[in-house]
Design an enzyme around this catalytic site. Structure first.
Site, mmCIF file in Angstrom:
data_model
loop_
_atom_site.group_PDB
_atom_site.id
_atom_site.type_symbol
_atom_site.label_atom_id
_atom_site.label_comp_id
_atom_site.label_asym_id
_atom_site.label_seq_id
_atom_site.Cartn_x
_atom_site.Cartn_y
_atom_site.Cartn_z
ATOM 1 N N SER A 79 -19.556 18.616 -20.662
ATOM 2 C CA SER A 79 -19.773 18.421 -19.240
ATOM 3 C C SER A 79 -20.244 19.709 -18.542
ATOM 4 O O SER A 79 -21.290 20.247 -18.906
ATOM 5 C CB SER A 79 -18.442 17.904 -18.670
ATOM 6 O OG SER A 79 -18.629 17.202 -17.498
ATOM 7 N N LYS A 112 -21.724 15.198 -23.021
ATOM 8 C CA LYS A 112 -21.349 14.319 -21.906
ATOM 9 C C LYS A 112 -22.278 14.608 -20.733
ATOM 10 O O LYS A 112 -22.135 15.609 -20.047
ATOM 11 C CB LYS A 112 -19.906 14.557 -21.483
ATOM 12 C CG LYS A 112 -19.517 13.719 -20.273
ATOM 13 C CD LYS A 112 -18.063 13.859 -19.931
ATOM 14 C CE LYS A 112 -17.728 12.975 -18.748
ATOM 15 N NZ LYS A 112 -18.432 13.379 -17.514
ATOM 16 N N GLN A 151 -19.050 11.360 -12.788
ATOM 17 C CA GLN A 151 -18.185 10.300 -12.251
ATOM 18 C C GLN A 151 -17.695 10.649 -10.853
ATOM 19 O O GLN A 151 -17.684 11.797 -10.449
ATOM 20 C CB GLN A 151 -16.951 10.087 -13.139
ATOM 21 C CG GLN A 151 -17.224 9.388 -14.436
ATOM 22 C CD GLN A 151 -17.977 10.254 -15.413
ATOM 23 O OE1 GLN A 151 -17.716 11.448 -15.496
ATOM 24 N NE2 GLN A 151 -18.930 9.693 -16.120
#
Lengths: 506, 506
Positions: B334, B359, B363
């Site tokens: 991330s 990733k 979100q």
């Protein structure tokens, strides 16, 4: 391999549905407001039940409520709609409205944790209906969705599935090399089916077997005759044998005819074989119960969600003079279990073999109005004495296992098996050789020189290259000979024990 | 085992959430009608976003529509409501309305097939909020729900999870001996957490390892300091080392402070270590990017569902004079991947180690109005050059693996390992012994007499009974020594290579 030339399209096309007793073919739209249509209607096997599909009403939410009564409370509905809107509008990828709502329906069914309650979308439901109209070609097995896996409830007897070595509780994880993860039960079944003569390769996880199995099944048409019978003379006694392969609409009539024919011959005992019989119509097994279960005794008790029971009582007038033995195994499910339990508990008859599958619930297929359907578990059934056999099964009065080679998994020999190897595959081959009377020396999976000798002898008898190595040809020949041996009544210890009991009893 | 005395409750209490960049702590209710709040608001790390919770409206369906715009079309809504009513009214068991509708929401999320989009019910959301208020105690790992399994994204560095030997992609299937099948991610996480000093036993399936592992993790409080730094002198060169453990709210400020302190010392090169860093706030990594990525170059590009991209461009005024090397591994996810990719692509800097987790989505947590929450993937992010690294990861410019013993699974010695055994467990022990400089003779899993000698030598040095047999005590001692060796910079080949590159570069 030889296949019977009589066919059973209706039953097997419903291979998924068959396990459900009280399964009504949904074709027309009728009034669905009656609360317990199945229970009130046990005299009519053709009862059709459907939720009203389209009455011209425009308001969606209202119609659903009118039809079925239970309204989602406002705050709960608000939350669901909010979640729906957020996902529809804001998730990083656009999704189809219908797909999301089908996901929502599947999500509700998941909460039930019931392998027999399933959703069928329009296309799948239509394909299933279509397949009812034509002669069915497939592998001949009942499957269910259990713990998220497509699971064999039972291969039909003498079906391609059985001949290929599929077994109850096998979990199908792949079809023709592709994973079926994410497919619904019905989608998977439609892929498994296909034209007669074509081969489907099923990748199977088998409880107790560490590696996945790849099992080739040659599809075929499936016999329509659900009842076969035979008169057997043994030690001067006349024994009737009736085999029921599933409980279809005509099964009870066929059974009655053949039973009367046997009785005319003056039988001294009756063997009823429901091994590998996955069930069928509730009405069918009730009608058969009325021919065998002592009058006044319950054949089955149906219980609704409130725990209210309706006893279906036998109307048999004259009790049978001869003893009865029912053959069961782990492939006997649903209606088969009703019959075996009734004969055991209400009739006091012998039940021989192994504990049954354990499916004690009743499903019904309900239309959702757009061609899609919900098959939902609406009732439990209990045995004559009120026992719930769900996930437990019916125990035999006489437990008899078949010889070990009945239970052997197919040998996978993509890599040939040979001297000095040590594996589960070798063990399977040894059990097969032993069952075929070629002594492999040991059956623990070590490929000894005795095993090699047994393989040579087998290859010699089969006209194969005598190598002592189990290649794919040898593995297939072993499998074929084992299937033949399994079908040889001489090896059927359960059947033999039933005959013994009936003759003793006499 | 020694644990840092600085703690990081916020970050780790969000252990599930951490992997999401642009994760905003949802506490107040604000207007949620803005379509792209994250993209428009990159200057404010505290942005709170929530769907309007309660505006006094009574009509459920209407409010959902007002709030978020997308209405379920009437026929689709009708079908869903019909399915709901049928299940509520007629399924053989009664179910709670809320449970069914939560199932429906989870069913919609399942359709997305996105491990990062999850539903949190009221209770779970509240427990999570509560845990934010207190110092957090747990195992220190980020987890996600992947293919229906609770999966370790990354253990935090020096966390109990790392020390116990948990690794990225480990799938947790049991907690304290109980299967967690059917639990949501959040329910599972709440069971994994617990008071400092208590032990939780995780049953883990590890890719490539055939047997399940039982791993005991002693819970602890987790350090709050997300940035640590050090000045290293090597061959006369001054190298700054900054380790970022996760990207919390204060990380960028801390990073800036420590970077300037190092620059004041006149460093000749900088190592940034984001190994095992599971990510965090998007704003945090953007702020750090602004300190390192050449001005005018994009740090990251955020893409919405329509494919529209917003480039977040570095505002760095003075380019860095010194070379930079970033350390990555499969536990870098991330925000870590954003930083590594930006430094590699926009900065042309070294990236050393192993391909990262992969990733590439963003979100946001959205409230559903009753205290429950939906964490939903709203955006993709692309690297400076526009590459989508989701499920791919960022590749290093210099691939360097650590010594073999860094990757060894914990030895399970419930049954002692001894001479002449042959197993994966023995292989693990041999790799550990080799890494600790006790020559086991071989590392193929066969417990030879050389291995026995190595075990004896190890036991002697550790003050254990000198048996040559690996019992549980010996297995634990091996594990402890290996953890120490892993943390010894002398064994850190990735770090060493980074230093070499910086000195060459200089």
């Amino acid at each position: 391999m030889n296949i019977d030339k009589k066919f059973l399209p209706l039953i097997v096309s419903l291979s998924v549905i068959l396990g459900a007793v009280a399964m009504f073919v949904v074709m027309q739209v009728t009034d669905g407001t009656s609360a317990e249509p199945v229970l009130n209607d046990s005299g009519d096997a053709d009862t059709e039940l459907a939720i009203d599909q389209d009455d011209g009403e425009e308001n969606a939410a209202e119609e659903a409520v009118e039809t079925s009564g239970s309204e989602i409370s406002e705050d709960k509905a608000e939350k669901f709609h909010k979640a729906y809107s957020i996902i529809m509008d804001r998730y990083v990828e656009a999704f189809d409205e219908e797909e999301l709502l089908e996901g929502a329906i599947n999500g509700m069914l998941e909460v039930l944790d019931d392998p027999y309650s399933v959703y069928m979308d329009q296309e799948t439901a239509r394909e299933f209906m279509d397949s009812l109209d034509s002669s069915f070609e497939g592998i001949g097995a009942e499957v269910s969705m259990t713990n998220g896996k497509v699971t064999i409830v039972a291969p039909f007897r003498d079906s391609p599935a059985e001949k290929a070595g599929l077994r109850p509780n096998d979990q199908i994880v792949g079809i023709d090399g592709d994973s079926i993860e994410g497919l619904s039960l019905y989608e998977a079944v439609l892929q498994i089916r296909g034209e007669k003569g074509t081969t489907v390769t099923l990748t199977v996880e088998r409880p107790g077997v560490s590696e996945e199995l790849n099992i080739d099944v040659v599809r075929d048409t499936i016999p329509i005759e659900t009842v076969t019978s035979e008169l057997i003379e043994e030690d001067g006694a006349k024994i009737g044998l009736i085999e029921i392969r599933s409980f279809s609409e005509s099964t009870a009539t066929d059974f009655e005819e053949q039973l009367h024919a046997l009785e005319k011959e003056g039988i001294d005992g009756l063997v009823i074989d429901v091994r590998g019989n996955p069930g069928g119509f509730l009405q069918s097994v009730e009608d058969i119960g009325n021919l065998l279960v002592p009058g006044g005794e319950p054949i089955v008790q149906i219980e609704n969600r409130e725990g209210e029971r309706i006893r279906h009582v036998s109307n048999l007038e004259e009790e049978k003079e001869y003893p009865i033995a029912t053959l069961i195994n782990e492939g006997s499910a649903s209606a088969s279990e009703i019959l075996a339990a009734a004969l055991k508990e209400a009739g006091g008859h012998h039940v021989v073999g192994e504990t049954t599958f354990g499916k004690g619930t009743v499903q019904q297929t309900l239309q959702l109005g757009d061609g899609s359907e919900l098959k939902l578990t609406l009732f439990r059934w209990l045995t004559s004495d009120g026992n719930d056999i769900n996930e437990v099964g019916v125990e035999p009065t006489e437990e008899v296992r078949q010889p070990d080679f009945f239970y052997v998994s197919p040998v996978q020999a993509e890599d040939p098996l040979e001297f000095d190897m040590n594996s589960e595959q070798v063990e399977n081959a040894q059990l097969m050789l032993e069952g075929l009377d070629y002594d492999p020396g040991r059956t623990d999976g070590y490929f000894s020189s005795e095993t090699e000798e047994a393989v040579r002898a087998f290859q010699d008898d089969e006209g194969l290259d005598v190598t002592g190595v189990i290649d794919e040809d040898t593995a297939w020949a072993l499998q074929d000979r084992v299937v033949e041996a399994v079908r040889d009544r001489e090896n059927d210890l359960q059947f033999k024990r039933a005959i013994e009991l009936l003759i003793e009893n006499e």
